[in-house]
Design a protein around this motif. Structure first.
Motif, short mmCIF file in Angstrom:
data_model
loop_
_atom_site.label_atom_id
_atom_site.label_comp_id
_atom_site.label_asym_id
_atom_site.label_seq_id
_atom_site.Cartn_x
_atom_site.Cartn_y
_atom_site.Cartn_z
N UNK A 1 0.74 -1.22 0.11
CA UNK A 1 -0.07 -0.18 0.02
C UNK A 1 0.80 1.24 -0.03
N UNK A 2 0.69 2.02 -0.85
CA UNK A 2 1.30 3.33 -1.12
C UNK A 2 0.29 4.45 -1.11
N UNK A 3 0.99 5.65 -0.74
CA UNK A 3 -0.11 6.78 -0.84
C UNK A 3 -0.18 7.27 -2.48
N UNK A 4 -1.66 7.45 -2.58
CA UNK A 4 -2.03 7.87 -3.79
C UNK A 4 -1.47 9.35 -4.16
N UNK A 5 -0.63 9.33 -5.38
CA UNK A 5 -0.76 8.85 -6.66
C UNK A 5 0.53 7.71 -6.56
N UNK A 6 1.10 7.38 -5.67
CA UNK A 6 2.27 6.73 -5.77
C UNK A 6 2.15 5.30 -6.09
N UNK A 7 2.88 4.40 -6.66
CA UNK A 7 3.03 2.77 -7.04
C UNK A 7 4.36 2.49 -7.24
N UNK A 8 4.63 1.35 -7.17
CA UNK A 8 5.86 0.87 -7.46
C UNK A 8 6.18 0.67 -8.83
N UNK A 9 7.30 0.97 -9.26
CA UNK A 9 8.03 0.87 -10.64
C UNK A 9 7.58 -0.56 -11.08
N UNK A 10 7.59 -0.66 -12.53
CA UNK A 10 7.20 -1.97 -12.89
C UNK A 10 8.27 -2.95 -12.98
N UNK A 11 8.12 -4.13 -12.11
CA UNK A 11 8.99 -4.96 -11.88
C UNK A 11 8.62 -6.37 -12.64
N UNK A 12 7.65 -6.41 -13.51
CA UNK A 12 7.06 -7.38 -14.40
C UNK A 12 8.38 -7.97 -15.00
N UNK A 13 8.59 -9.43 -14.81
CA UNK A 13 9.65 -10.25 -15.35
C UNK A 13 10.87 -10.29 -14.69
N UNK A 14 10.83 -9.58 -13.48
CA UNK A 14 12.12 -9.61 -12.84
C UNK A 14 12.08 -10.51 -11.59
N UNK A 15 12.92 -11.33 -11.23
CA UNK A 15 13.06 -12.21 -10.22
C UNK A 15 13.31 -11.49 -8.81
N UNK A 16 12.44 -11.63 -7.86
CA UNK A 16 12.73 -10.71 -6.59
C UNK A 16 12.56 -11.92 -5.26
N UNK A 17 13.22 -11.46 -4.49
CA UNK A 17 12.92 -12.26 -3.15
C UNK A 17 12.39 -11.48 -2.00
N UNK A 18 11.18 -12.10 -1.66
CA UNK A 18 10.52 -11.41 -0.50
C UNK A 18 10.47 -12.11 0.80
#
Length: 215
Positions: free
Chosen positions: A57-74
């Motif tokens: 959840x981010x404050x409007x109008x902020x969003x995460x940059x596009x990470x589609x296709x990237x491998x991440x560890x959570x």
């Protein structure tokens, strides 16, 4: 932050305080769901018959940059701290979530609750963010009558660099921080210290520079 996975077998059988997933982002929803001044950026993944998603959840109008296709560890960590909260008789919550790139570099740290100790420390889950050290100092504000807590500022510094210059951030501020030569943005939402022997609480977020965008 929210997490959902189907089938739920692995996640509901979670043992211990930590839950971890490594995945390739199959789809990303940005500004997908809104609640008040917050809206969600959702990272979705598929692994065989397993489907899941991590939502930030981010404050409007902020969003995460596009990470589609990237491998991440959570990694998500939740456990009671070793000290009692100033708000009651229960232990303060010790919690944090990290998102890292495929090489292990920190992309995002969200801390819903970090206990502030009487000794000036801000406790983080062991091993979750070894590159970061956080302490607190009293802010220039008077303690309200009949309360146990007082406003504080947080000091962030690179734990792996000797002689690193700390960055002091007050509640509501966003400042830049260098960790391992990489630029980050630190935002503090809450910072309170107890005036006696209990723990206060800090709430903050650390973004790699460029990870936040606006729609």
């Amino acid at each position: 932050m929210a997490f959902k996975e189907t089938p739920e077998t692995r996640s509901i059988q979670r043992t211990g305080p930590r839950l971890e997933r490594r995945f390739t982002v199959a789809r990303q929803l940005r500004g997908a769901y809104r609640h008040g001044d917050q809206w969600a950026s959702v990272l979705e993944y598929e692994a065989g018959e397993t489907r899941g998603g991590v939502s930030y959840g981010l404050a409007v109008p902020e969003v995460l940059a596009d990470l589609t296709g990237r491998t991440v560890g959570w990694v998500s960590h939740r456990e009671p701290a070793s000290c009692v909260s100033s708000d009651g008789e229960h232990p303060e919550l010790l919690s944090g979530d990290t998102l890292r790139d495929a090489d292990g570099g920190l992309l995002l740290l969200t801390v819903p609750s970090a206990p502030t100790t009487p000794e000036g420390e801000v406790l983080l889950p062991t091993g979750l963010v070894p590159e970061l050290r956080v302490r607190w100092e009293l802010a220039d504000c008077e303690r309200r009558k009949d309360t146990r807590t007082q406003g504080a500022r947080l000091r962030f510094e690179d734990a792996r660099k000797r002689g690193a210059s700390p960055v002091t951030v007050s509640v509501g501020e966003t400042k830049r921080l260098l960790l391992g030569g990489v630029r980050y943005e630190v935002r503090v939402a809450r910072a309170q210290a107890d005036t006696s022997d209990r723990c206060g609480q800090a709430v903050f977020t650390v973004f790699r520079e460029g990870l936040r965008e606006e729609l």
